[in-house]
Enzyme design. Structure first.
Site, PDB file in Angstrom:
ATOM      1  N   ARG A 181       0.862  -1.186   0.000  1.00  0.00           N
ATOM      2  CA  ARG A 181       0.000   0.000   0.000  1.00  0.00           C
ATOM      3  C   ARG A 181       0.899   1.237   0.000  1.00  0.00           C
ATOM      4  O   ARG A 181       1.720   1.395   0.902  1.00  0.00           O
ATOM      5  CB  ARG A 181      -0.903  -0.011   1.238  1.00  0.00           C
ATOM      6  CG  ARG A 181      -1.666   1.269   1.431  1.00  0.00           C
ATOM      7  CD  ARG A 181      -2.616   1.258   2.625  1.00  0.00           C
ATOM      8  NE  ARG A 181      -3.192   2.585   2.731  1.00  0.00           N
ATOM      9  CZ  ARG A 181      -3.059   3.409   3.772  1.00  0.00           C
ATOM     10  NH1 ARG A 181      -2.401   3.015   4.859  1.00  0.00           N
ATOM     11  NH2 ARG A 181      -3.580   4.610   3.739  1.00  0.00           N
ATOM     12  N   GLU A 200      -6.965   8.533   6.592  1.00  0.00           N
ATOM     13  CA  GLU A 200      -7.190   9.187   7.881  1.00  0.00           C
ATOM     14  C   GLU A 200      -7.651  10.641   7.783  1.00  0.00           C
ATOM     15  O   GLU A 200      -6.940  11.558   8.212  1.00  0.00           O
ATOM     16  CB  GLU A 200      -5.916   9.116   8.737  1.00  0.00           C
ATOM     17  CG  GLU A 200      -5.407   7.709   8.973  1.00  0.00           C
ATOM     18  CD  GLU A 200      -4.280   7.642  10.004  1.00  0.00           C
ATOM     19  OE1 GLU A 200      -3.745   8.692  10.389  1.00  0.00           O
ATOM     20  OE2 GLU A 200      -3.942   6.531  10.425  1.00  0.00           O
ATOM     21  N   ASN A 256      -7.006   1.825  10.147  1.00  0.00           N
ATOM     22  CA  ASN A 256      -5.682   2.055  10.741  1.00  0.00           C
ATOM     23  C   ASN A 256      -5.853   2.038  12.246  1.00  0.00           C
ATOM     24  O   ASN A 256      -6.594   2.847  12.801  1.00  0.00           O
ATOM     25  CB  ASN A 256      -5.104   3.410  10.325  1.00  0.00           C
ATOM     26  CG  ASN A 256      -4.693   3.441   8.862  1.00  0.00           C
ATOM     27  OD1 ASN A 256      -4.832   2.446   8.146  1.00  0.00           O
ATOM     28  ND2 ASN A 256      -4.184   4.581   8.420  1.00  0.00           N
TER      29      ASN A 256
END
Ligand code: FCB
Length: 456
Positions: free
Chosen positions: A86, A175, A306
């Site tokens: 990623r 995020e 996450n």
């Protein structure tokens, strides 16, 4: 460690067939080459070049020099048996001014990277936005400006049109809570603003740009699996006998988790928080226009999680509940409590409250500074234990029916840790930033075995 834990830790577990193991990075944290081949300036270039913003006074100008060493880095991943990688794309490499003219050299870089990964049998997961907004857009208000949503759509179009024939896995944002609140309410990340209403506005535009990009990616990438990555946590009360601490836990859960999970799942913004925000900042939600919430709720294929630590909170005055440091608990060098059970709790909660089609842990890992010993090895046993215990927690969630399909360790290698500079090392590969030499740590060698066995 007590006996019970030892038994759990020694238990042999297998992950489902096809479970995907990988590592994660982001463009600004590893690439360097900040002015190469027509790249424009990003808000992180500007921020790190501003005195006193980064703890060790460093920048990402060179970082891991991945822009020039990507072939070696692919070979490194291959040597560790990595199945997936990623990484994020630097928007200002593609559109130096944020919109308008495409810099073909920028696209060429990622084109070669993708081909190299595929040739090595490594499945690329692309994150479009991991915080390096073109400075040119910031000069026009950045994410506070609704026009940035249209610019993001242009960017998503350029990238997915070029790579969508080969890349199947797409993450729009990394995020958004961090980008919005740490960048605009706390001022600790770029662009370094300190205004809560600004952060709310930014969060909305980030979500809106996510929903706007989903159909664009699908159109350009016929087999696309599209999702978003959120930083999520579990909020626990400091004193379980104090109702006010439970209320603080509700508040923190609302701010960090539900503020993003609810709208992407078509549930509008959480009412308990909108009421509290509007009381504190009158008319602060006036950025919502007709149709926005439907756009934000565009159906996705997976949710990226996450997870680093839980939050233990107590009642206080401020808009953001105060977090306390749990005494006698293990903490990483970031000061984050090591709490693998909360990964299990989080995955279960997501599965039951939101039912995403699939989940990936898109980041999990730990900062420990363990360096080279006299034999040239890096015995990062703390990190190995951290990962092992979190893998077990993920496995327990899978055993309970959570559709978790893969796990990306943060990070492939030590890198520029934002406001912390190079002092916090999250890599499973050691990087000597003087020579750029990479040395797989004990955790990396152990991870290779986990991947090989698809289990522990
Ligand atoms: C996450 C970020 C990632 C890295 C880790 C430690 O919040 O997505 O870039 O900094 O934390």
């Amino acid at each position: 460690m007590n006996n019970e834990q030892l038994i759990i830790n020694n238990e042999r577990v297998s992950f489902p067939d096809g479970f995907l193991w990988g590592t994660a990075t982001s463009s600004y944290q590893i690439e360097g080459a900040w002015q190469a081949d027509g790249k424009g300036e990003s808000i992180w270039d500007r921020f790190s070049h501003t005195p006193d913003k980064i703890k060790d006074g460093s920048t990402g100008d060179v970082a891991c020099d991945h822009y020039h060493r990507w072939q070696d880095d692919i070979a490194l991943m291959q040597s560790m048996g990595m199945q997936s990688y990623r990484f994020s794309i630097s928007w200002p490499r593609i559109l130096p001014n944020g919109r308008g003219t495409v810099n073909e050299a920028g696209l060429d870089f990622y084109d070669k990277l993708v081909d190299g990964l595929l040739a090595a049998g490594i499945r690329p997961f692309i994150t479009l936005y991991h915080w390096d907004l073109p400075q040119a857009l910031q000069d026009e208000g950045g994410w506070e400006n609704r026009a940035t949503v249209a610019a993001f759509a242009e960017y998503a179009e350029a990238v997915s049109a070029r790579l969508g024939d080969r890349v199947t896995d797409w993450i729009t944002h990394n995020e958004p809570w961090v980008a919005a609140f740490i960048g605009h309410a706390w001022g600790v990340h770029a662009p370094g603003k300190q205004s809560y209403p600004a952060a709310l506005r930014v969060a909305h535009h980030l979500l809106l740009s996510h929903g706007t990009a989903v159909p664009i990616i699908r159109q350009n990438s016929p087999n696309a699996q599209v999702g978003i990555t959120l930083n999520l946590t579990v909020a626990d009360p400091a004193d379980p006998n104090n109702p006010a601490d439970w209320d603080a836990a509700r508040q923190l859960d609302g701010q960090m988790n539900r503020w993003f999970l609810d709208p992407i799942n078509g549930r509008y913004y959480p009412a308990d928080l909108t009421a509290a925000y509007e009381k504190e900042f009158p008319a602060c939600m006036n950025f919502i226009e007709a149709g926005d919430m439907a756009t934000i709720a565009a159906p996705t294929d997976f949710l990226g999680v996450n997870y680093y630590t839980r939050a233990v909170v107590k009642a206080g005055e401020g808009i953001m509940p105060e977090q306390i440091k749990v005494a006698d608990a293990p903490h990483t060098e970031m000061g984050w409590e090591v709490h693998p059970d909360s990964l299990y709790r989080l995955l279960m909660r997501l599965h039951y409250d939101y039912r995403p089609r699939r989940l990936y842990v898109t980041e999990n890992g730990a900062s420990y500074g363990t360096g080279l010993d006299e034999n040239g090895r890096v015995p990062d046993i703390d990190r190995l234990n951290f990962l092992r215990d979190h893998f077990h927690a993920a496995h327990r969630a899978i055993a309970q029916g959570v559709p978790l399909d893969g796990y990306f360790v943060w990070s492939l290698m030590d890198n520029f840790e934002w406001g912390e500079g190079y002092e916090q090392r999250f890599g499973i590969v050691w990087v000597d930033f003087e020579t750029q030499k990479r040395t797989p740590k004990a955790s990396a060698l152990w991870y290779r075995d986990v991947i090989g066995k698809n289990g522990l």
